[in-house]
Design a protein around this motif. Structure first.
Motif, PDB file in Angstrom:
ATOM      1  N   TYR A 425      44.808  44.192  17.919  1.00 38.69           N
ATOM      2  CA  TYR A 425      44.172  43.336  19.141  1.00 38.69           C
ATOM      3  C   TYR A 425      44.980  42.108  18.910  1.00 38.69           C
ATOM      4  N   TYR A 426      45.478  41.628  20.382  1.00 41.64           N
ATOM      5  CA  TYR A 426      46.087  40.318  20.068  1.00 41.64           C
ATOM      6  C   TYR A 426      45.596  39.503  21.223  1.00 41.64           C
ATOM      7  N   ARG A 427      45.847  38.165  21.010  1.00 39.65           N
ATOM      8  CA  ARG A 427      45.522  36.808  21.764  1.00 39.65           C
ATOM      9  C   ARG A 427      46.362  35.843  21.650  1.00 39.65           C
ATOM     10  N   SER A 436      41.909  30.907  24.774  1.00 40.07           N
ATOM     11  CA  SER A 436      42.808  32.149  24.293  1.00 40.07           C
ATOM     12  C   SER A 436      42.730  33.034  25.454  1.00 40.07           C
ATOM     13  N   SER A 437      43.899  33.658  25.776  1.00 42.92           N
ATOM     14  CA  SER A 437      44.312  34.508  26.830  1.00 42.92           C
ATOM     15  C   SER A 437      42.970  35.870  26.431  1.00 42.92           C
ATOM     16  N   ILE A 438      42.928  36.459  27.617  1.00 41.63           N
ATOM     17  CA  ILE A 438      42.247  37.836  27.331  1.00 41.63           C
ATOM     18  C   ILE A 438      42.797  38.641  26.571  1.00 41.63           C
ATOM     19  N   VAL A 439      41.794  39.249  25.413  1.00 40.80           N
ATOM     20  CA  VAL A 439      42.573  39.950  24.413  1.00 40.80           C
ATOM     21  C   VAL A 439      42.885  41.217  24.713  1.00 40.80           C
ATOM     22  N   ARG A 440      44.079  41.601  24.339  1.00 36.55           N
ATOM     23  CA  ARG A 440      44.849  42.669  24.627  1.00 36.55           C
ATOM     24  C   ARG A 440      44.812  43.759  23.250  1.00 36.55           C
ATOM     25  N   SER A 441      44.336  44.931  23.784  1.00 38.52           N
ATOM     26  CA  SER A 441      44.631  45.593  22.464  1.00 38.52           C
ATOM     27  C   SER A 441      45.786  46.897  22.683  1.00 38.52           C
ATOM     28  N   MET A 442      46.311  47.070  21.683  1.00 37.38           N
ATOM     29  CA  MET A 442      47.482  48.003  21.663  1.00 37.38           C
ATOM     30  C   MET A 442      47.467  49.111  20.460  1.00 37.38           C
ATOM     31  N   LEU A 443      47.571  50.485  21.410  1.00 34.71           N
ATOM     32  CA  LEU A 443      47.525  51.379  20.164  1.00 34.71           C
ATOM     33  C   LEU A 443      48.722  52.336  20.616  1.00 34.71           C
ATOM     34  N   TYR A 518      46.494  53.223  27.548  1.00 29.30           N
ATOM     35  CA  TYR A 518      46.768  52.319  28.734  1.00 29.30           C
ATOM     36  C   TYR A 518      45.432  51.178  28.513  1.00 29.30           C
ATOM     37  N   TYR A 519      45.935  50.409  29.314  1.00 23.02           N
ATOM     38  CA  TYR A 519      44.864  49.036  29.470  1.00 23.02           C
ATOM     39  C   TYR A 519      45.253  48.261  30.795  1.00 23.02           C
ATOM     40  N   TYR A 520      44.362  47.530  31.293  1.00 20.24           N
ATOM     41  CA  TYR A 520      44.681  46.633  32.547  1.00 20.24           C
ATOM     42  C   TYR A 520      44.682  45.269  32.387  1.00 20.24           C
ATOM     43  N   ASP A 521      45.651  44.768  33.220  1.00 25.34           N
ATOM     44  CA  ASP A 521      45.836  42.979  32.911  1.00 25.34           C
ATOM     45  C   ASP A 521      44.749  42.420  33.864  1.00 25.34           C
ATOM     46  N   SER A 522      44.990  41.233  33.808  1.00 23.97           N
ATOM     47  CA  SER A 522      43.865  40.337  34.620  1.00 23.97           C
ATOM     48  C   SER A 522      43.928  40.541  36.012  1.00 23.97           C
TER      49      SER A 522
END
Length: 543
Positions: A425-427, A436-443, A518-522
Protein backbone atom coordinates in the motif's frame (compact mmCIF):
# COMPACT_ATOMS: atom_id res chain seq x y z
CA UNK A 1 0.57 40.09 116.07
CA UNK A 2 0.14 40.10 119.86
CA UNK A 3 2.31 38.59 122.58
CA UNK A 4 1.42 37.63 126.17
CA UNK A 5 4.11 37.61 128.90
CA UNK A 6 3.20 35.73 132.09
CA UNK A 7 4.80 36.51 135.50
CA UNK A 8 4.27 35.12 139.05
CA UNK A 9 4.25 38.38 141.04
CA UNK A 10 4.39 42.09 140.55
CA UNK A 11 6.83 42.96 137.80
CA UNK A 12 7.52 45.78 135.47
CA UNK A 13 7.87 44.50 131.85
CA UNK A 14 9.87 46.37 129.26
CA UNK A 15 10.17 45.30 125.61
CA UNK A 16 12.88 46.75 123.42
CA UNK A 17 11.66 46.40 119.81
CA UNK A 18 14.23 46.17 117.07
CA UNK A 19 11.62 46.61 114.33
CA UNK A 20 10.76 50.02 112.86
CA UNK A 21 7.07 49.26 112.87
CA UNK A 22 6.94 48.91 116.68
CA UNK A 23 7.52 51.31 119.51
CA UNK A 24 11.07 51.44 120.75
CA UNK A 25 10.03 50.89 124.32
CA UNK A 26 6.85 49.74 125.90
CA UNK A 27 6.31 49.26 129.64
CA UNK A 28 3.49 47.82 131.59
CA UNK A 29 3.01 47.22 135.30
CA UNK A 30 1.46 43.91 136.34
CA UNK A 31 0.66 42.46 139.77
CA UNK A 32 -0.84 39.45 141.30
CA UNK A 33 -0.09 35.85 140.77
CA UNK A 34 -0.01 34.57 137.20
CA UNK A 35 -0.56 37.96 135.68
CA UNK A 36 0.41 38.74 132.10
CA UNK A 37 1.22 41.69 129.92
CA UNK A 38 -0.34 41.94 126.43
CA UNK A 39 1.44 43.57 123.47
CA UNK A 40 -0.51 44.06 120.23
CA UNK A 41 0.59 44.70 116.62
CA UNK A 42 4.16 43.66 117.03
CA UNK A 43 5.86 42.93 113.75
CA UNK A 44 7.62 39.61 113.33
CA UNK A 45 11.14 39.65 114.71
CA UNK A 46 13.26 39.12 117.83
CA UNK A 47 12.63 41.24 120.95
CA UNK A 48 14.65 41.85 124.17
CA UNK A 49 12.48 41.49 127.28
CA UNK A 50 13.40 42.68 130.86
CA UNK A 51 11.35 42.09 134.04
CA UNK A 52 11.83 44.47 136.98
CA UNK A 53 10.38 44.41 140.54
CA UNK A 54 8.11 47.39 141.21
CA UNK A 55 8.56 49.70 144.27
CA UNK A 56 5.60 51.91 143.73
CA UNK A 57 3.17 53.35 141.14
CA UNK A 58 2.41 57.04 141.07
CA UNK A 59 -1.13 58.34 141.13
CA UNK A 60 -0.94 59.56 137.58
CA UNK A 61 -0.07 55.97 136.47
CA UNK A 62 3.54 56.81 135.76
CA UNK A 63 5.71 53.92 136.64
CA UNK A 64 8.38 54.50 139.31
CA UNK A 65 11.17 52.01 139.30
CA UNK A 66 12.59 50.74 142.59
CA UNK A 67 16.21 50.55 143.54
CA UNK A 68 16.55 46.93 142.60
CA UNK A 69 16.92 47.56 138.80
CA UNK A 70 19.90 45.28 138.81
CA UNK A 71 17.55 42.47 139.72
CA UNK A 72 15.92 42.40 136.25
CA UNK A 73 15.23 39.19 134.43
CA UNK A 74 16.38 39.47 130.79
CA UNK A 75 15.45 37.16 127.93
CA UNK A 76 14.62 37.27 124.19
CA UNK A 77 11.32 36.55 122.41
CA UNK A 78 11.17 35.76 118.65
CA UNK A 79 7.86 36.45 116.90
CA UNK A 80 7.42 34.57 113.58
CA UNK A 81 5.18 35.63 110.72
CA UNK A 82 2.56 32.88 110.60
CA UNK A 83 0.40 33.67 107.49
CA UNK A 84 -2.17 31.08 106.23
CA UNK A 85 -1.65 30.03 102.55
CA UNK A 86 -4.76 30.87 100.46
CA UNK A 87 -6.40 28.18 98.31
CA UNK A 88 -5.84 27.98 94.53
CA UNK A 89 -8.64 29.72 92.60
CA UNK A 90 -11.05 27.44 90.74
CA UNK A 91 -13.22 28.02 87.69
CA UNK A 92 -10.66 30.17 85.91
CA UNK A 93 -11.98 30.95 82.41
CA UNK A 94 -11.89 33.50 79.60
CA UNK A 95 -15.22 35.29 79.49
CA UNK A 96 -14.42 37.00 76.21
CA UNK A 97 -11.41 37.76 74.09
CA UNK A 98 -10.78 40.25 71.32
CA UNK A 99 -7.83 41.09 69.13
CA UNK A 100 -5.99 42.83 72.00
CA UNK A 101 -7.86 42.22 75.26
CA UNK A 102 -9.34 39.40 77.33
CA UNK A 103 -11.64 39.23 80.35
CA UNK A 104 -10.67 36.55 82.89
CA UNK A 105 -12.93 35.40 85.75
CA UNK A 106 -12.77 32.83 88.58
CA UNK A 107 -14.53 31.64 91.71
CA UNK A 108 -13.95 33.50 95.02
CA UNK A 109 -11.44 31.98 97.48
CA UNK A 110 -12.44 31.96 101.18
CA UNK A 111 -10.24 34.25 103.32
CA UNK A 112 -8.49 35.83 100.34
CA UNK A 113 -7.69 39.53 100.60
CA UNK A 114 -7.33 39.83 96.80
CA UNK A 115 -6.07 38.22 93.62
CA UNK A 116 -3.05 38.55 91.35
CA UNK A 117 -3.36 37.98 87.58
CA UNK A 118 -0.15 37.47 85.57
CA UNK A 119 0.38 37.00 81.81
CA UNK A 120 3.95 35.62 81.59
CA UNK A 121 4.47 36.00 77.83
CA UNK A 122 3.51 39.69 77.79
CA UNK A 123 4.72 40.69 81.26
CA UNK A 124 1.27 42.06 82.13
CA UNK A 125 0.21 41.87 85.80
CA UNK A 126 -2.85 43.11 87.68
CA UNK A 127 -4.33 42.80 91.17
CA UNK A 128 -7.95 43.04 92.17
CA UNK A 129 -10.22 42.32 95.09
CA UNK A 130 -12.98 41.15 92.73
CA UNK A 131 -13.30 37.89 90.79
CA UNK A 132 -12.70 39.16 87.26
CA UNK A 133 -10.30 41.43 85.44
CA UNK A 134 -9.70 42.70 81.87
CA UNK A 135 -6.17 42.35 80.50
CA UNK A 136 -5.42 44.60 77.53
CA UNK A 137 -2.42 45.41 75.40
CA UNK A 138 -2.33 41.92 73.87
CA UNK A 139 -1.17 41.06 70.36
CA UNK A 140 -3.75 39.84 67.79
CA UNK A 141 -3.60 36.16 66.95
CA UNK A 142 -1.25 35.25 69.84
CA UNK A 143 -1.65 32.46 72.36
CA UNK A 144 -1.57 33.59 76.01
CA UNK A 145 -1.56 31.87 79.40
CA UNK A 146 -3.48 33.75 82.09
CA UNK A 147 -2.40 32.86 85.68
CA UNK A 148 -4.66 33.69 88.66
CA UNK A 149 -3.64 33.34 92.36
CA UNK A 150 -5.23 34.48 95.62
CA UNK A 151 -3.30 36.40 98.29
CA UNK A 152 -3.64 37.36 101.98
CA UNK A 153 -1.83 40.10 103.93
CA UNK A 154 0.67 38.96 106.52
CA UNK A 155 1.31 40.62 109.89
CA UNK A 156 4.02 42.53 108.09
CA UNK A 157 1.39 44.13 105.84
CA UNK A 158 2.76 42.43 102.72
CA UNK A 159 0.39 40.37 100.44
CA UNK A 160 1.30 36.70 100.22
CA UNK A 161 0.18 34.69 97.11
CA UNK A 162 -0.90 31.10 96.96
CA UNK A 163 -0.60 28.72 94.00
CA UNK A 164 -2.00 29.85 90.66
CA UNK A 165 -4.51 28.29 88.27
CA UNK A 166 -4.26 29.13 84.59
CA UNK A 167 -6.19 29.15 81.34
CA UNK A 168 -4.91 29.51 77.76
CA UNK A 169 -6.61 31.38 74.93
CA UNK A 170 -5.52 32.87 71.63
CA UNK A 171 -6.45 36.45 70.87
CA UNK A 172 -8.50 37.01 67.78
CA UNK A 173 -6.91 38.24 64.59
CA UNK A 174 -8.29 41.32 62.93
CA UNK A 175 -10.25 39.25 60.37
CA UNK A 176 -9.93 36.05 58.29
CA UNK A 177 -7.17 36.44 55.69
CA UNK A 178 -6.66 35.39 52.07
CA UNK A 179 -10.34 35.18 51.21
CA UNK A 180 -10.70 34.09 47.56
CA UNK A 181 -13.66 33.20 45.35
CA UNK A 182 -13.18 30.32 42.90
CA UNK A 183 -15.49 29.27 40.08
CA UNK A 184 -17.02 25.82 40.50
CA UNK A 185 -19.73 25.74 37.84
CA UNK A 186 -21.71 28.42 36.10
CA UNK A 187 -23.49 30.40 38.82
CA UNK A 188 -21.67 28.62 41.64
CA UNK A 189 -18.49 29.73 43.38
CA UNK A 190 -16.49 28.46 46.32
CA UNK A 191 -15.17 30.84 48.93
CA UNK A 192 -11.98 29.82 50.69
CA UNK A 193 -9.87 31.50 53.39
CA UNK A 194 -7.09 30.73 55.83
CA UNK A 195 -8.24 28.80 58.88
CA UNK A 196 -8.09 30.67 62.20
CA UNK A 197 -6.70 28.55 65.00
CA UNK A 198 -9.18 28.14 67.83
CA UNK A 199 -12.13 29.62 65.95
CA UNK A 200 -15.43 27.89 66.65
CA UNK A 201 -16.93 28.87 63.30
CA UNK A 202 -17.20 31.40 60.50
CA UNK A 203 -19.99 33.63 59.28
CA UNK A 204 -20.30 34.25 55.53
CA UNK A 205 -22.36 37.15 54.23
CA UNK A 206 -23.09 38.49 50.76
CA UNK A 207 -24.56 41.45 48.96
CA UNK A 208 -25.40 42.10 45.34
CA UNK A 209 -23.03 44.51 43.64
CA UNK A 210 -20.63 46.93 45.27
CA UNK A 211 -23.19 49.65 45.97
CA UNK A 212 -23.03 50.67 49.63
CA UNK A 213 -26.83 51.00 49.69
CA UNK A 214 -27.14 47.23 49.45
CA UNK A 215 -27.08 45.37 52.74
CA UNK A 216 -25.13 42.24 53.43
CA UNK A 217 -27.20 39.10 53.96
CA UNK A 218 -25.84 36.36 56.19
CA UNK A 219 -25.67 33.19 54.11
CA UNK A 220 -24.43 30.66 56.60
CA UNK A 221 -22.27 29.81 59.57
CA UNK A 222 -19.76 27.08 58.84
CA UNK A 223 -17.04 25.32 60.78
CA UNK A 224 -14.66 24.73 57.86
CA UNK A 225 -12.77 27.62 56.19
CA UNK A 226 -14.77 27.37 52.94
CA UNK A 227 -18.29 27.76 51.66
CA UNK A 228 -19.92 26.88 48.30
CA UNK A 229 -22.29 29.63 47.12
CA UNK A 230 -24.72 28.43 44.41
CA UNK A 231 -27.59 30.00 42.46
CA UNK A 232 -25.72 33.16 41.49
CA UNK A 233 -26.96 35.12 38.50
CA UNK A 234 -24.77 35.33 35.39
CA UNK A 235 -23.83 38.90 34.55
CA UNK A 236 -24.12 40.03 38.17
CA UNK A 237 -21.40 41.19 40.57
CA UNK A 238 -21.44 40.04 44.20
CA UNK A 239 -19.44 40.99 47.27
CA UNK A 240 -18.63 38.47 49.97
CA UNK A 241 -17.11 38.93 53.41
CA UNK A 242 -16.19 36.54 56.22
CA UNK A 243 -15.70 36.83 59.96
CA UNK A 244 -15.07 34.19 62.57
CA UNK A 245 -16.29 33.76 66.12
CA UNK A 246 -15.51 32.17 69.48
CA UNK A 247 -18.13 30.64 71.72
CA UNK A 248 -17.99 31.84 75.36
CA UNK A 249 -20.73 30.53 77.65
CA UNK A 250 -22.97 29.99 74.63
CA UNK A 251 -22.42 33.51 73.29
CA UNK A 252 -20.60 34.26 70.02
CA UNK A 253 -17.72 36.73 70.08
CA UNK A 254 -17.05 37.89 66.48
CA UNK A 255 -13.88 39.09 64.80
CA UNK A 256 -13.72 41.96 62.37
CA UNK A 257 -14.98 41.32 58.84
CA UNK A 258 -12.53 40.40 56.13
CA UNK A 259 -12.01 42.81 53.27
CA UNK A 260 -14.87 42.29 50.80
CA UNK A 261 -14.19 40.02 47.84
CA UNK A 262 -15.94 41.00 44.61
CA UNK A 263 -16.90 38.29 42.14
CA UNK A 264 -18.45 38.89 38.76
CA UNK A 265 -20.43 35.85 37.73
CA UNK A 266 -19.35 35.22 34.17
CA UNK A 267 -19.23 32.27 31.83
CA UNK A 268 -15.73 30.85 31.70
CA UNK A 269 -14.08 30.10 28.40
CA UNK A 270 -14.53 26.51 27.22
CA UNK A 271 -11.65 24.23 28.12
CA UNK A 272 -10.13 21.43 26.11
CA UNK A 273 -10.59 23.17 22.74
CA UNK A 274 -8.79 21.10 20.12
CA UNK A 275 -8.82 19.93 16.52
CA UNK A 276 -9.94 16.31 16.26
CA UNK A 277 -9.84 16.05 12.45
CA UNK A 278 -8.04 18.20 9.90
CA UNK A 279 -7.87 18.16 6.12
CA UNK A 280 -7.05 20.61 3.37
CA UNK A 281 -10.59 22.00 3.34
CA UNK A 282 -12.10 21.28 6.79
CA UNK A 283 -11.38 21.17 10.50
CA UNK A 284 -13.39 19.46 13.23
CA UNK A 285 -13.29 21.25 16.57
CA UNK A 286 -14.33 19.90 19.98
CA UNK A 287 -14.35 21.27 23.53
CA UNK A 288 -15.49 20.43 27.03
CA UNK A 289 -19.05 21.25 28.01
CA UNK A 290 -19.78 24.20 30.32
CA UNK A 291 -22.44 23.26 32.81
CA UNK A 292 -25.45 25.57 32.77
CA UNK A 293 -24.97 27.34 29.43
CA UNK A 294 -27.75 27.54 26.85
CA UNK A 295 -25.40 27.03 23.90
CA UNK A 296 -22.16 27.96 22.18
CA UNK A 297 -21.19 30.41 19.45
CA UNK A 298 -18.51 29.40 16.94
CA UNK A 299 -16.82 32.16 14.95
CA UNK A 300 -13.90 32.23 12.56
CA UNK A 301 -11.54 34.62 10.86
CA UNK A 302 -8.75 34.18 8.38
CA UNK A 303 -5.25 34.50 9.78
CA UNK A 304 -4.17 35.39 13.31
CA UNK A 305 -4.36 39.19 13.17
CA UNK A 306 -7.23 41.62 13.59
CA UNK A 307 -6.97 42.44 9.89
CA UNK A 308 -9.90 40.11 9.33
CA UNK A 309 -13.22 40.22 11.13
CA UNK A 310 -14.71 37.25 12.90
CA UNK A 311 -17.63 35.63 11.14
CA UNK A 312 -20.19 33.84 13.28
CA UNK A 313 -20.48 30.37 11.86
CA UNK A 314 -23.08 28.82 14.09
CA UNK A 315 -24.84 28.71 17.45
CA UNK A 316 -25.27 25.20 18.70
CA UNK A 317 -25.80 23.16 21.84
CA UNK A 318 -23.37 20.34 21.13
CA UNK A 319 -19.66 20.53 21.93
CA UNK A 320 -18.18 19.93 18.48
CA UNK A 321 -18.39 21.55 15.08
CA UNK A 322 -17.15 20.64 11.59
CA UNK A 323 -15.84 23.78 9.91
CA UNK A 324 -15.75 23.22 6.14
CA UNK A 325 -15.12 25.20 2.95
CA UNK A 326 -11.65 26.15 4.13
CA UNK A 327 -8.76 26.98 1.84
CA UNK A 328 -5.85 24.49 1.72
CA UNK A 329 -2.68 25.50 3.54
CA UNK A 330 -4.37 28.48 5.22
CA UNK A 331 -4.32 29.56 8.87
CA UNK A 332 -7.62 30.37 10.59
CA UNK A 333 -8.50 31.63 14.07
CA UNK A 334 -11.54 30.00 15.69
CA UNK A 335 -13.31 31.27 18.82
CA UNK A 336 -15.77 29.33 20.94
CA UNK A 337 -17.80 30.95 23.72
CA UNK A 338 -20.80 29.89 25.74
CA UNK A 339 -23.91 31.94 26.42
CA UNK A 340 -27.06 31.95 28.55
CA UNK A 341 -30.42 33.54 27.91
CA UNK A 342 -31.18 36.28 30.44
CA UNK A 343 -34.33 38.37 30.12
CA UNK A 344 -34.63 37.26 26.52
CA UNK A 345 -31.08 38.32 25.60
CA UNK A 346 -27.91 36.33 25.18
CA UNK A 347 -25.21 36.90 27.78
CA UNK A 348 -21.90 35.67 26.41
CA UNK A 349 -18.92 34.34 28.31
CA UNK A 350 -15.21 34.42 27.65
CA UNK A 351 -13.98 32.82 24.46
CA UNK A 352 -11.47 30.07 23.91
CA UNK A 353 -9.24 30.56 20.88
CA UNK A 354 -7.44 28.08 18.66
CA UNK A 355 -5.29 28.59 15.57
CA UNK A 356 -5.73 26.01 12.81
CA UNK A 357 -3.70 25.70 9.62
CA UNK A 358 -5.38 23.48 7.05
CA UNK A 359 -3.35 20.84 5.34
CA UNK A 360 -2.10 21.17 1.79
CA UNK A 361 -4.07 19.48 -0.96
CA UNK A 362 -3.37 15.79 -1.42
CA UNK A 363 -1.42 14.80 -4.51
CA UNK A 364 -3.06 12.49 -7.07
CA UNK A 365 -1.09 9.25 -6.98
CA UNK A 366 -0.75 6.68 -9.74
CA UNK A 367 1.03 3.34 -9.34
CA UNK A 368 2.29 1.25 -12.28
CA UNK A 369 4.55 -1.68 -13.03
CA UNK A 370 7.01 -0.41 -15.63
CA UNK A 371 8.61 -3.77 -16.40
CA UNK A 372 6.95 -7.16 -16.32
CA UNK A 373 10.29 -8.86 -15.83
CA UNK A 374 10.69 -7.64 -12.21
CA UNK A 375 8.72 -6.50 -9.16
CA UNK A 376 9.60 -2.80 -9.41
CA UNK A 377 6.77 -0.32 -8.86
CA UNK A 378 6.66 3.18 -10.28
CA UNK A 379 4.82 5.93 -8.36
CA UNK A 380 3.91 9.26 -10.00
CA UNK A 381 1.92 12.08 -8.43
CA UNK A 382 0.72 15.58 -9.17
CA UNK A 383 2.36 18.71 -7.80
CA UNK A 384 0.77 20.45 -4.79
CA UNK A 385 0.70 24.22 -4.49
CA UNK A 386 2.74 25.34 -1.50
CA UNK A 387 4.53 22.03 -1.03
CA UNK A 388 8.21 22.22 -0.18
CA UNK A 389 8.71 18.50 -0.73
CA UNK A 390 6.96 15.16 -0.70
CA UNK A 391 6.92 12.07 1.42
CA UNK A 392 6.15 8.56 0.11
CA UNK A 393 5.09 5.91 2.59
CA UNK A 394 4.56 2.19 2.14
CA UNK A 395 2.79 -0.43 4.27
CA UNK A 396 1.74 -4.05 4.01
CA UNK A 397 -1.74 -3.21 5.39
CA UNK A 398 -4.10 -0.39 4.60
CA UNK A 399 -4.09 0.44 8.33
CA UNK A 400 -0.28 0.62 8.56
CA UNK A 401 2.17 0.79 10.12
CA UNK A 402 3.62 3.09 7.50
CA UNK A 403 7.28 3.36 6.57
CA UNK A 404 8.71 6.34 4.73
CA UNK A 405 10.47 5.09 1.61
CA UNK A 406 11.13 8.44 -0.06
CA UNK A 407 11.49 12.11 0.91
CA UNK A 408 12.36 14.71 -1.70
CA UNK A 409 11.12 17.23 -4.19
CA UNK A 410 10.60 14.94 -7.21
CA UNK A 411 7.15 13.91 -8.42
CA UNK A 412 8.11 10.29 -9.08
CA UNK A 413 9.60 7.35 -7.21
CA UNK A 414 10.63 3.84 -8.26
CA UNK A 415 10.20 1.25 -5.53
CA UNK A 416 12.68 -1.54 -6.22
CA UNK A 417 12.16 -3.39 -2.95
CA UNK A 418 8.89 -5.15 -3.68
CA UNK A 419 8.18 -8.83 -4.12
CA UNK A 420 5.97 -10.72 -6.54
CA UNK A 421 2.58 -11.84 -5.23
CA UNK A 422 2.81 -9.53 -2.20
CA UNK A 423 0.45 -6.63 -1.77
CA UNK A 424 1.84 -3.19 -0.89
CA UNK A 425 0.00 0.00 0.00
CA UNK A 426 1.31 3.42 -0.96
CA UNK A 427 0.45 7.01 -0.07
CA UNK A 428 2.13 10.33 -0.75
CA UNK A 429 1.74 13.76 0.88
CA UNK A 430 3.36 17.15 0.89
CA UNK A 431 6.03 16.99 3.57
CA UNK A 432 5.01 20.37 5.01
CA UNK A 433 1.60 19.48 6.54
CA UNK A 434 -0.05 18.01 3.49
CA UNK A 435 -3.03 15.73 3.17
CA UNK A 436 -2.17 12.20 2.17
CA UNK A 437 -3.20 10.95 -1.22
CA UNK A 438 -5.72 8.21 -1.64
CA UNK A 439 -4.03 5.01 -0.61
CA UNK A 440 -3.07 2.89 -3.60
CA UNK A 441 -2.40 -0.79 -3.27
CA UNK A 442 -0.17 -2.74 -5.58
CA UNK A 443 0.01 -6.50 -6.03
CA UNK A 444 2.31 -7.90 -8.65
CA UNK A 445 0.56 -11.21 -9.19
CA UNK A 446 2.36 -14.42 -9.96
CA UNK A 447 1.72 -15.84 -13.38
CA UNK A 448 -0.97 -18.48 -13.66
CA UNK A 449 0.24 -22.08 -13.60
CA UNK A 450 -0.81 -25.38 -15.13
CA UNK A 451 -2.46 -23.98 -18.27
CA UNK A 452 -4.17 -26.91 -19.93
CA UNK A 453 -6.81 -27.92 -22.49
CA UNK A 454 -9.88 -29.60 -21.09
CA UNK A 455 -11.88 -30.15 -24.30
CA UNK A 456 -11.71 -29.70 -28.12
CA UNK A 457 -14.16 -29.76 -30.99
CA UNK A 458 -14.15 -28.87 -34.71
CA UNK A 459 -14.50 -25.17 -33.86
CA UNK A 460 -13.57 -24.74 -30.14
CA UNK A 461 -10.90 -25.40 -27.58
CA UNK A 462 -11.62 -25.19 -23.79
CA UNK A 463 -8.85 -23.98 -21.47
CA UNK A 464 -8.32 -23.82 -17.69
CA UNK A 465 -5.49 -22.90 -15.28
CA UNK A 466 -4.75 -22.58 -11.59
CA UNK A 467 -6.04 -19.41 -9.93
CA UNK A 468 -3.70 -16.70 -8.71
CA UNK A 469 -4.21 -15.77 -5.02
CA UNK A 470 -5.34 -12.26 -4.08
CA UNK A 471 -8.24 -9.89 -4.56
CA UNK A 472 -8.85 -7.69 -7.59
CA UNK A 473 -7.26 -10.35 -9.82
CA UNK A 474 -8.40 -10.97 -13.39
CA UNK A 475 -6.99 -12.82 -16.38
CA UNK A 476 -6.25 -12.11 -20.03
CA UNK A 477 -6.27 -14.98 -22.56
CA UNK A 478 -4.22 -14.52 -25.72
CA UNK A 479 -4.34 -16.61 -28.93
CA UNK A 480 -2.37 -16.90 -32.18
CA UNK A 481 -1.88 -19.30 -35.10
CA UNK A 482 1.86 -18.72 -34.74
CA UNK A 483 3.78 -19.65 -31.65
CA UNK A 484 6.07 -16.67 -31.74
CA UNK A 485 3.87 -13.76 -32.89
CA UNK A 486 0.48 -12.54 -33.87
CA UNK A 487 -1.25 -12.99 -30.48
CA UNK A 488 -4.64 -11.43 -29.97
CA UNK A 489 -6.28 -10.87 -26.60
CA UNK A 490 -9.52 -12.78 -26.43
CA UNK A 491 -10.74 -10.90 -23.37
CA UNK A 492 -10.44 -10.29 -19.65
CA UNK A 493 -12.02 -12.75 -17.25
CA UNK A 494 -12.46 -13.12 -13.51
CA UNK A 495 -12.65 -16.94 -13.77
CA UNK A 496 -9.90 -19.45 -14.41
CA UNK A 497 -11.32 -21.00 -17.57
CA UNK A 498 -12.07 -19.95 -21.18
CA UNK A 499 -13.74 -21.59 -24.18
CA UNK A 500 -12.10 -20.39 -27.38
CA UNK A 501 -14.70 -20.56 -30.20
CA UNK A 502 -15.13 -19.77 -33.92
CA UNK A 503 -12.10 -21.84 -34.76
CA UNK A 504 -11.31 -23.70 -37.99
CA UNK A 505 -11.42 -27.48 -38.02
CA UNK A 506 -8.16 -29.31 -37.99
CA UNK A 507 -6.18 -26.21 -37.16
CA UNK A 508 -3.49 -25.69 -34.53
CA UNK A 509 -3.81 -22.68 -32.20
CA UNK A 510 -1.39 -21.27 -29.61
CA UNK A 511 -2.53 -19.87 -26.22
CA UNK A 512 -0.96 -18.00 -23.29
CA UNK A 513 -2.55 -16.44 -20.15
CA UNK A 514 -1.52 -13.70 -17.78
CA UNK A 515 -3.06 -12.38 -14.54
CA UNK A 516 -3.37 -8.75 -13.55
CA UNK A 517 -4.20 -6.75 -10.45
CA UNK A 518 -6.46 -3.75 -11.03
CA UNK A 519 -7.45 -0.58 -9.17
CA UNK A 520 -9.29 2.67 -9.96
CA UNK A 521 -7.89 6.16 -9.57
CA UNK A 522 -9.76 9.20 -8.23
CA UNK A 523 -11.06 9.99 -11.71
CA UNK A 524 -12.47 6.52 -12.19
CA UNK A 525 -9.73 5.35 -14.47
CA UNK A 526 -8.66 1.73 -14.16
CA UNK A 527 -5.04 0.70 -13.70
CA UNK A 528 -3.72 -2.83 -14.28
CA UNK A 529 -0.59 -4.46 -12.92
CA UNK A 530 0.26 -7.58 -14.94
CA UNK A 531 2.02 -10.83 -14.14
CA UNK A 532 4.22 -12.67 -16.56
CA UNK A 533 2.62 -14.90 -19.24
CA UNK A 534 2.24 -18.60 -18.83
CA UNK A 535 4.28 -20.80 -21.15
CA UNK A 536 2.64 -21.09 -24.60
CA UNK A 537 0.19 -23.99 -24.94
CA UNK A 538 -0.88 -25.37 -28.34
CA UNK A 539 -4.14 -27.13 -29.23
CA UNK A 540 -5.61 -28.49 -32.46
CA UNK A 541 -9.29 -28.56 -33.34
CA UNK A 542 -10.88 -31.74 -34.61
CA UNK A 543 -11.51 -32.43 -38.29
Amino acid sequence: MKIHIFVDNQFYVEIDCNKESADVNSAYGISGAHRFAEYIDLAPGTYNVALFALNSVSNDNNVVLGPSLNESKDFKITIENTVPTPATPTGVKVDFITTNAAKISWNAVDGADGYTIVVPSSGASKTTTGTSVVIDGLTPGSLYEFQVSAYVFGTDGVPHDGSYASVEKRTMVQSPSNVVAKDVTLGTIKLEWDAVEGADGYEVSRRTGTDETYSYVVLDEVTDPSRVCPYLSVGTAYQFRVRYFYMVDGVKTYSDYSAPVTKNITISAPTGLKTTELSATSATLSWNAIEGVSGYEVSRRKGKSSEYDFISLDELTKTSRVCSNLAPGTTYTFKIRGYVIKNGNKVYGSAATIYVTTRLTAPVLNVTRPNASNANVRLNWTAVKGATGYKVERAESSEGPWTTVYSGTKLTYLDTNGSVNKRYYYRVSASNNGDSSIVRSMLIPTKPTNLRITATSKNSISLTWNTVPGSCIMYEVWRSRSKDSGYVCLGRYNTNFKKSTSLSAGTTYYYKVRAYFYYYDSDGGVHRIYSDYTPVLSGTTRR
